[in-house]
Each structure stands twice: as structure tokens, then as C-alpha cells.
Design a protein around this motif. Structure first.
Motif, PDB file in Angstrom:
ATOM      1  N   ASP A 187      13.320 -63.956  33.057  1.00 37.28           N
ATOM      2  CA  ASP A 187      13.157 -64.105  34.505  1.00 37.28           C
ATOM      3  C   ASP A 187      14.200 -63.275  35.253  1.00 37.28           C
ATOM      4  OD1 ASP A 187      11.005 -65.796  34.214  1.00 37.28           O
ATOM      5  OD2 ASP A 187      12.147 -67.635  34.531  1.00 37.28           O
ATOM      6  N   GLN A 188      15.431 -63.232  34.717  1.00 37.67           N
ATOM      7  CA  GLN A 188      16.484 -62.429  35.328  1.00 37.67           C
ATOM      8  C   GLN A 188      16.113 -60.948  35.297  1.00 37.67           C
ATOM      9  OE1 GLN A 188      19.961 -63.468  33.014  1.00 37.67           O
ATOM     10  NE2 GLN A 188      20.593 -65.060  34.460  1.00 37.67           N
ATOM     11  N   VAL A 189      15.603 -60.492  34.145  1.00 40.70           N
ATOM     12  CA  VAL A 189      15.208 -59.088  34.006  1.00 40.70           C
ATOM     13  C   VAL A 189      14.063 -58.768  34.967  1.00 40.70           C
ATOM     14  CG1 VAL A 189      14.263 -57.357  32.429  1.00 40.70           C
ATOM     15  CG2 VAL A 189      15.953 -58.996  31.589  1.00 40.70           C
ATOM     16  N   THR A 190      13.069 -59.642  35.028  1.00 39.26           N
ATOM     17  CA  THR A 190      11.913 -59.425  35.902  1.00 39.26           C
ATOM     18  C   THR A 190      12.319 -59.373  37.361  1.00 39.26           C
ATOM     19  OG1 THR A 190      10.420 -60.493  34.317  1.00 39.26           O
ATOM     20  CG2 THR A 190       9.678 -60.357  36.602  1.00 39.26           C
ATOM     21  N   ALA A 191      13.241 -60.232  37.742  1.00 39.03           N
ATOM     22  CA  ALA A 191      13.689 -60.259  39.140  1.00 39.03           C
ATOM     23  C   ALA A 191      14.321 -58.931  39.535  1.00 39.03           C
ATOM     24  CB  ALA A 191      14.681 -61.405  39.343  1.00 39.03           C
ATOM     25  N   LEU A 192      15.077 -58.324  38.630  1.00 35.68           N
ATOM     26  CA  LEU A 192      15.665 -57.014  38.917  1.00 35.68           C
ATOM     27  C   LEU A 192      14.594 -55.935  38.950  1.00 35.68           C
ATOM     28  CD1 LEU A 192      18.969 -56.936  36.825  1.00 35.68           C
ATOM     29  CD2 LEU A 192      18.713 -57.187  39.287  1.00 35.68           C
ATOM     30  N   ALA A 193      13.682 -55.980  37.985  1.00 35.35           N
ATOM     31  CA  ALA A 193      12.630 -54.959  37.925  1.00 35.35           C
ATOM     32  C   ALA A 193      11.757 -54.977  39.163  1.00 35.35           C
ATOM     33  CB  ALA A 193      11.787 -55.171  36.674  1.00 35.35           C
ATOM     34  N   ASP A 194      11.525 -56.162  39.705  1.00 39.90           N
ATOM     35  CA  ASP A 194      10.658 -56.286  40.880  1.00 39.90           C
ATOM     36  C   ASP A 194      11.242 -55.595  42.117  1.00 39.90           C
ATOM     37  OD1 ASP A 194       8.758 -57.646  39.456  1.00 39.90           O
ATOM     38  OD2 ASP A 194       9.344 -59.637  40.172  1.00 39.90           O
ATOM     39  N   ARG A 199       7.938 -45.695  40.133  1.00 40.45           N
ATOM     40  CA  ARG A 199       8.319 -44.426  39.505  1.00 40.45           C
ATOM     41  C   ARG A 199       9.524 -44.587  38.588  1.00 40.45           C
ATOM     42  NH1 ARG A 199      12.730 -42.426  42.277  1.00 40.45           N
ATOM     43  NH2 ARG A 199      13.078 -43.361  44.363  1.00 40.45           N
ATOM     44  N   LEU A 200      10.389 -45.570  38.888  1.00 41.14           N
ATOM     45  CA  LEU A 200      11.570 -45.795  38.049  1.00 41.14           C
ATOM     46  C   LEU A 200      11.261 -46.675  36.845  1.00 41.14           C
ATOM     47  CD1 LEU A 200      14.364 -46.322  40.727  1.00 41.14           C
ATOM     48  CD2 LEU A 200      13.838 -44.255  39.415  1.00 41.14           C
ATOM     49  N   LEU A 201      10.107 -47.288  36.830  1.00 43.22           N
ATOM     50  CA  LEU A 201       9.720 -48.199  35.759  1.00 43.22           C
ATOM     51  C   LEU A 201       8.667 -47.589  34.830  1.00 43.22           C
ATOM     52  CD1 LEU A 201       9.426 -51.452  37.890  1.00 43.22           C
ATOM     53  CD2 LEU A 201      11.150 -51.026  36.117  1.00 43.22           C
ATOM     54  N   THR A 202       8.412 -46.297  34.975  1.00 40.90           N
ATOM     55  CA  THR A 202       7.348 -45.640  34.226  1.00 40.90           C
ATOM     56  C   THR A 202       7.895 -44.978  32.962  1.00 40.90           C
ATOM     57  OG1 THR A 202       6.159 -45.214  36.291  1.00 40.90           O
ATOM     58  CG2 THR A 202       5.480 -43.961  34.349  1.00 40.90           C
ATOM     59  N   THR A 203       7.298 -45.310  31.816  1.00 41.82           N
ATOM     60  CA  THR A 203       7.695 -44.712  30.548  1.00 41.82           C
ATOM     61  C   THR A 203       7.072 -43.323  30.407  1.00 41.82           C
ATOM     62  OG1 THR A 203       5.805 -45.531  29.268  1.00 41.82           O
ATOM     63  CG2 THR A 203       7.689 -47.025  29.537  1.00 41.82           C
ATOM     64  N   ARG A 204       7.474 -42.598  29.382  1.00 42.34           N
ATOM     65  CA  ARG A 204       6.928 -41.260  29.172  1.00 42.34           C
ATOM     66  C   ARG A 204       5.437 -41.285  28.846  1.00 42.34           C
ATOM     67  NH1 ARG A 204      12.081 -38.607  25.873  1.00 42.34           N
ATOM     68  NH2 ARG A 204      13.212 -37.923  27.757  1.00 42.34           N
ATOM     69  N   SER A 205       4.951 -42.421  28.369  1.00 42.84           N
ATOM     70  CA  SER A 205       3.520 -42.539  28.083  1.00 42.84           C
ATOM     71  C   SER A 205       2.715 -42.871  29.337  1.00 42.84           C
ATOM     72  CB  SER A 205       3.283 -43.619  27.025  1.00 42.84           C
ATOM     73  OG  SER A 205       3.636 -44.898  27.531  1.00 42.84           O
ATOM     74  N   GLY A 206       3.404 -43.120  30.464  1.00 45.02           N
ATOM     75  CA  GLY A 206       2.731 -43.404  31.715  1.00 45.02           C
ATOM     76  C   GLY A 206       2.594 -44.874  32.046  1.00 45.02           C
ATOM     77  N   ALA A 207       3.043 -45.748  31.145  1.00 50.83           N
ATOM     78  CA  ALA A 207       2.975 -47.191  31.403  1.00 50.83           C
ATOM     79  C   ALA A 207       4.068 -47.600  32.381  1.00 50.83           C
ATOM     80  CB  ALA A 207       3.134 -47.959  30.102  1.00 50.83           C
ATOM     81  N   VAL A 208       3.728 -48.527  33.274  1.00 52.59           N
ATOM     82  CA  VAL A 208       4.706 -49.056  34.230  1.00 52.59           C
ATOM     83  C   VAL A 208       5.158 -50.419  33.730  1.00 52.59           C
ATOM     84  CG1 VAL A 208       5.117 -49.777  36.607  1.00 52.59           C
ATOM     85  CG2 VAL A 208       3.633 -47.810  36.139  1.00 52.59           C
ATOM     86  N   LYS A 209       6.473 -50.569  33.568  1.00 56.55           N
ATOM     87  CA  LYS A 209       7.016 -51.811  33.005  1.00 56.55           C
ATOM     88  C   LYS A 209       7.091 -52.890  34.091  1.00 56.55           C
ATOM     89  CE  LYS A 209      10.379 -51.715  30.053  1.00 56.55           C
ATOM     90  NZ  LYS A 209      11.656 -51.495  29.354  1.00 56.55           N
ATOM     91  N   ARG A 210       6.142 -53.791  34.057  1.00 56.54           N
ATOM     92  CA  ARG A 210       6.141 -54.956  34.937  1.00 56.54           C
ATOM     93  C   ARG A 210       5.839 -56.183  34.083  1.00 56.54           C
ATOM     94  NH1 ARG A 210       8.374 -53.652  39.897  1.00 56.54           N
ATOM     95  NH2 ARG A 210       7.270 -51.923  40.899  1.00 56.54           N
ATOM     96  N   ALA A 277      23.076 -50.034  41.479  1.00 57.56           N
ATOM     97  CA  ALA A 277      22.696 -51.380  41.925  1.00 57.56           C
ATOM     98  C   ALA A 277      22.391 -52.288  40.735  1.00 57.56           C
ATOM     99  CB  ALA A 277      21.484 -51.302  42.855  1.00 57.56           C
ATOM    100  N   LEU A 278      21.747 -51.741  39.711  1.00 54.41           N
ATOM    101  CA  LEU A 278      21.464 -52.525  38.502  1.00 54.41           C
ATOM    102  C   LEU A 278      22.756 -52.889  37.770  1.00 54.41           C
ATOM    103  CD1 LEU A 278      18.364 -50.609  37.072  1.00 54.41           C
ATOM    104  CD2 LEU A 278      18.378 -52.757  38.366  1.00 54.41           C
ATOM    105  N   ILE A 279      23.660 -51.919  37.684  1.00 50.46           N
ATOM    106  CA  ILE A 279      24.955 -52.186  37.055  1.00 50.46           C
ATOM    107  C   ILE A 279      25.703 -53.262  37.837  1.00 50.46           C
ATOM    108  CG2 ILE A 279      27.236 -51.204  36.581  1.00 50.46           C
ATOM    109  CD1 ILE A 279      25.810 -48.558  35.924  1.00 50.46           C
ATOM    110  N   ASP A 280      25.704 -53.151  39.156  1.00 52.68           N
ATOM    111  CA  ASP A 280      26.375 -54.148  39.994  1.00 52.68           C
ATOM    112  C   ASP A 280      25.765 -55.530  39.792  1.00 52.68           C
ATOM    113  OD1 ASP A 280      27.975 -52.144  40.978  1.00 52.68           O
ATOM    114  OD2 ASP A 280      26.876 -51.934  42.879  1.00 52.68           O
ATOM    115  N   ALA A 281      24.439 -55.574  39.623  1.00 56.66           N
ATOM    116  CA  ALA A 281      23.766 -56.862  39.430  1.00 56.66           C
ATOM    117  C   ALA A 281      24.206 -57.509  38.122  1.00 56.66           C
ATOM    118  CB  ALA A 281      22.256 -56.671  39.443  1.00 56.66           C
ATOM    119  N   GLU A 282      24.299 -56.704  37.034  1.00 58.25           N
ATOM    120  CA  GLU A 282      24.748 -57.292  35.772  1.00 58.25           C
ATOM    121  C   GLU A 282      26.208 -57.733  35.877  1.00 58.25           C
ATOM    122  OE1 GLU A 282      23.333 -56.116  31.733  1.00 58.25           O
ATOM    123  OE2 GLU A 282      25.451 -55.664  31.364  1.00 58.25           O
ATOM    124  N   GLU A 283      27.007 -56.944  36.564  1.00 59.24           N
ATOM    125  CA  GLU A 283      28.416 -57.308  36.769  1.00 59.24           C
ATOM    126  C   GLU A 283      28.529 -58.618  37.542  1.00 59.24           C
ATOM    127  OE1 GLU A 283      30.543 -55.628  34.919  1.00 59.24           O
ATOM    128  OE2 GLU A 283      31.334 -53.967  36.127  1.00 59.24           O
TER     129      GLU A 283
END
Length: 311
Positions: A187-194, A199-210, A277-283
Motif C-alpha cells: 500500500d505504501q508503494v502504491t501510494a507513492l506510485a499513484d 511516463r515515469l512508470l513505463t517499463t521498456r516493454s511498454g507496460a505501465v506499473k500500476r 521526491a521519492l527519496i524524500d518520501a522513503e527518508e
């Protein structure tokens, strides 16, 4: 006896370095993450975990090491750095993947101080060259020990292989076995991803990580049967065989999962604020005591016989 079926599967998973990043880069491919890990481990953004270990050795007048052993060497970066920095006069490295050993050998071509052996952490042939008792000043396990299914046997073997005043260094994933993360963690990971654009969540295969979820055990085993097999026991089991000199957990539970296969999207300059921002969130999660530390660096030494017997 080597497990040839496992060896073949490791060849398929790790034998070709190009396959490692075919779907995208990982968190440690980012310079900013390297700086973060350095700071969390050594206290200095410019001092890596391996350099931190070397500083401990230097303070104990233990450099250069006469002979060092690298567990599960993969592509061979560690032994080459040990040689290039003059930290070890002779290095033995092994892996259970013949193909990745070829990669390491080719990268170290012409360096006589480095030798490679096909072997398994689960059943090291202690007593057979080059695994002779008391013959190593240091053993290093970097992103490898979490692939060991027989931790007690490995630790017992290392304690035999080390000289009485030897050193054991690990830089390891020590999180949940087979990446079986808790629902609250995901849930913590998903909250950050949301918060991130697609474009920042897209893998080289074109899948979007949600919709992040933990992989099933079957999914992990299908890629690599040795992956994180007993990772959660790496630290608890260590205390029965070694005295811990220093331990530095460095988080990673959020960034490691979130950035997997999409780290390349954060390399362009315009994406740097998002990464920070992601680094700050983990910190901040760490400051609030909400961060699980799935990675840790450990410096240990063989336990005194009397100490080991009382544990």
C-alpha cells in the motif's frame, strides 16, 4: 555435488547481462540512489559500502588482504574493484552459473590475481582447493547470500575458511523471503506510485506499473528458484557463527520495489525532482519509524569459540 538443474536455471536468469536490464533498470543503477546508500551506510555520500568495509580493514591494519573470497560473484565487479584498489593480493570468486562466470572471466582477462571456480554456496567443498580451511583473510557476500538455501551450512563453511582473525562482509537483501511483502508495505508503494505520471512508470516493454502487488512464490521461483529463498533469516542466523562488528541497514523497501524496471525513466534531468521526491518520501517513512529495512551491510568476524558455544 553441484545441482546441475539449478545451475542451468541460473544460466537462464543471470548468464546474459543484457537480459538483466532488458525490461528496464533497477534502483541501484541511479547515481542518486548510490549516493543515498553510501550516506546511509558509511555516513559519507562519496564512500561506498565496499569502501566503508575497506576503511574498517585499514583501521585494523588488515590491508592489503592476502587472500579474499567472493561469494556468488556474478559479473565480477567486486573482485575487480578489490584488485584495482589494491585491497587484496589474491582473489578467488565463484558462482553456480557457468555463463556468468564466463562474463566475469572475460572482464578480468589478464588479471592473474583473480581466479574463478564453479561452486555453490549451499555446499561449498571445504577442504578441496581453493577452499582450504583458514586460507582466506576475508569473505565477501554482495547481493549473493540471499540466494543461499542452506545458511547455517554456508556460515559454518565460511567460519572454517577464514583465518582466525578474518573478516566477513555482506551487503545484502534481508527482506521477506521470496519477496512476500505485506499488504501494508505494498500500500505504501502504491501510494507513492499513484503520485507519478504514467511516463515515469513505463517499463521498456511498454507496460505501465500500476496496482502494485507482491509476486507469488511461484512467480519468483519460475525466474530463479534460489531468489530470496531464506533472505529474512540472513541476519538472525549470522549471530550463531559470527560476532557482528558493524551493521548498517539502508532501507530500500519502497525504492527497490517502486523503481524496479523503471529506473531509466528517472535518469533525464527533468525527472530528477520526481526522484528526489521519492527519496524524500522513503527518508520520511524512516524518520517516522514506518520504513522496513530490506537491505543491510554487515561487517562480522569469526565468533570466539567460547562465545559460539554459549549461543
Amino acid at each position: 555435488m553441484l545441482d546441475t538443474s539449478l545451475s542451468e536455471k541460473l544460466d537462464a536468469a543471470w548468464g546474459n547481462p543484457e537480459h538483466w536490464v532488458a525490461n528496464g533498470l533497477q534502483w541501484t543503477h541511479l547515481d542518486e540512489i548510490g549516493t543515498l546508500i553510501n550516506r546511509r551506510v558509511s555516513g559519507d555520500p562519496h564512500t561506498s559500502p565496499l569502501q566503508w568495509f575497506a576503511q574498517h580493514l585499514a583501521a585494523a591494519n588488515a590491508l592489503p588482504l592476502r587472500r579474499a573470497l567472493v561469494l556468488g560473484c556474478g559479473g565480477g565487479r567486486i573482485e575487480r574493484e578489490l584488485h584495482e584498489k589494491g585491497w587484496a593480493q589474491e582473489i578467488v570468486a565463484f558462482d553456480l552459473s557457468p555463463k556468468v562466470l564466463d562474463v566475469a572471466r572475460n572482464a578480468a582477462a589478464g588479471i592473474d590475481a583473480i581466479s574463478y571456480v564453479l561452486a555453490s554456496m549451499d555446499n561449498l567443498p571445504v577442504g578441496q582447493a581453493p577452499f582450504l580451511p583458514g586460507s582466506f583473510d576475508a569473505v565477501l557476500g554482495i547481493a549473493s547470500v540471499h540466494h543461499c538455501s542452506e545458511l547455517g551450512m554456508l556460515y559454518a563453511s565460511i567460519s572454517k575458511l577464514l583465518a582466525p582473525d578474518g573478516w566477513f562482509f555482506m551487503d545484502e537483501y534481508v527482506g521477506p523471503d521470496r519477496f512476500q511483502y505485506t499488504a501494508s508495505h505494498m500500500d505504501q508503494v502504491t501510494a507513492l506510485a499513484d503520485l507519478l505520471p504514467a511516463r515515469l512508470l513505463t517499463t521498456r516493454s511498454g507496460a505501465v506499473k500500476r496496482g502494485f502487488r507482491a509476486p507469488t512464490v511461484a512467480e519468483v521461483v519460475a525466474v530463479d528458484p534460489s531468489e530470496a529463498v531464506h533472505s529474512s533469516q540472513i541476519l538472525p542466523a549470522l549471530a550463531s557463527y559470527f560476532d557482528i562488528v558493524a551493521q548498517r541497514p539502508y532501507g530500500g523497501s519502497l525504492l527497490h520495489v517502486l523503481l524496479a524496471d523503471i529506473a531509466q525513466n528517472f535518469q533525464p534531468e527533468e525527472a530528477k525532482p520526481w526522484l528526489q521526491a521519492l527519496i524524500d518520501a522513503e527518508e520520511e517513512h524512516d524518520r517516522l519509524g514506518r520504513l522496513e529495512h530490506h537491505f543491510s551491510c554487515i561487517i562480522a568476524r569469526p565468533a570466539h569459540p567460547r562465545t559460539a558455544a554459549t549461543r
